[in-house]
Enzyme design. Sequence first.
Site, PDB file in Angstrom:
ATOM      1  N   ILE A 135      -8.271   7.436  -1.225  1.00 36.57           N
ATOM      2  CA  ILE A 135      -8.117   6.035  -1.256  1.00 36.57           C
ATOM      3  C   ILE A 135      -8.818   5.444   0.118  1.00 36.57           C
ATOM      4  O   ILE A 135      -8.534   6.066   1.145  1.00 36.57           O
ATOM      5  CB  ILE A 135      -6.344   5.678  -1.333  1.00 36.57           C
ATOM      6  CG1 ILE A 135      -6.170   4.124  -1.203  1.00 36.57           C
ATOM      7  CG2 ILE A 135      -5.814   6.384  -0.145  1.00 36.57           C
ATOM      8  CD1 ILE A 135      -4.899   3.739  -1.453  1.00 36.57           C
ATOM      9  N   SER A 136      -9.308   4.373   0.042  1.00 36.85           N
ATOM     10  CA  SER A 136     -10.173   3.661   0.910  1.00 36.85           C
ATOM     11  C   SER A 136      -9.169   3.291   2.268  1.00 36.85           C
ATOM     12  O   SER A 136      -8.106   2.795   1.999  1.00 36.85           O
ATOM     13  CB  SER A 136     -11.119   2.788   0.436  1.00 36.85           C
ATOM     14  OG  SER A 136     -12.074   3.255  -0.411  1.00 36.85           O
ATOM     15  N   ALA A 137      -9.801   3.204   3.350  1.00 32.28           N
ATOM     16  CA  ALA A 137      -9.043   2.809   4.460  1.00 32.28           C
ATOM     17  C   ALA A 137      -8.655   1.229   4.097  1.00 32.28           C
ATOM     18  O   ALA A 137      -9.760   0.460   3.591  1.00 32.28           O
ATOM     19  CB  ALA A 137      -9.962   2.668   5.952  1.00 32.28           C
TER      20      ALA A 137
ATOM     21  N   ARG B 112       0.776  -1.214  -0.215  1.00 34.55           N
ATOM     22  CA  ARG B 112      -0.007  -0.009  -0.233  1.00 34.55           C
ATOM     23  C   ARG B 112       0.803   1.262   0.025  1.00 34.55           C
ATOM     24  O   ARG B 112       0.581   2.236  -0.566  1.00 34.55           O
ATOM     25  CB  ARG B 112      -0.990  -0.045   1.152  1.00 34.55           C
ATOM     26  CG  ARG B 112      -1.963   1.181   1.412  1.00 34.55           C
ATOM     27  CD  ARG B 112      -2.844   1.287   2.572  1.00 34.55           C
ATOM     28  NE  ARG B 112      -3.579   2.226   3.119  1.00 34.55           N
ATOM     29  CZ  ARG B 112      -4.799   2.652   2.653  1.00 34.55           C
ATOM     30  NH1 ARG B 112      -5.285   1.782   1.679  1.00 34.55           N
ATOM     31  NH2 ARG B 112      -5.266   3.548   3.040  1.00 34.55           N
TER      32      ARG B 112
END
Length: 271
Positions: A105-107, A81
């Site tokens: 950007i999502s968790a 990530r």
Amino acid sequence: MKENKAFFRLQHLCVISLILIRVALTAKITATTPSPLSLSRMEQYWSGSAMNKSKGMVENLQSYGIIKSRKVAEVIENIDRGLFVPNGVQPYIDSPMSIGYNATISAPHMHATCLQLLENYLQPGMHALDVGSGTGYLTACFALMVGPDGRAVGVEHIPELVSFSIKNIEKSAAAPLLKDGALSVHECDGRQGWPEFAPYDAIHVGAAAPEIPQPLIDQLKPGGRMVIPVGNIYQDLKVVDKKSDGSISIRTETSVRYVPLTSKEAQLKGE
């Protein structure tokens, strides 16, 4: 004097009654409040020194019961990530992060949740579509799961994010799949999908639509699954399954909070 004693006795009984009512209400709230492990409570973020690498992030997601399968754990560990976030951002903290252009950007827990929901539809050789692919992170995860005989497609309507995502993927474990053409990222309005490689076994949408776009339903393969947040102020993550006869079933997985799935112009204006 007797009246005073009666008054104090009544007052004492009232205090006891209030205490008992409070205890009962507390017990009821405790019984009905979802467990911290519930997906609906995953806004409780973790951070710390253990979260400095993908492996530590995966271990935390496993401890919270989000990652349940070895395959999902392997993919998240292999697609770093840290390669998919802007400079200066702490990539392994479980929180959504701004990537510019009014996008996020999502968790990690949401990415892991969606990978778990789609795992059976991301088998080698299958086709997957990532709508609103952003930095390219989840598209790269999809590519690793469907492999060189499959097809992973990301669509994003911000050209700068398309370029950014391709550069990110080129530094990741999914780089060979991008080079060989099994993975591709395209600039377009994600609400229209990407018909060229349809139908898709798996479709993921990374922004909240007021309703499920019909082109995405049309491009979902019979027997396939789409995961999409739906709603405006109040949003739910919907799991859309298309049966072999083409009929659709929809269920709610959990409450979520995503940026809106909208036009490029509206997004840049923050609408």
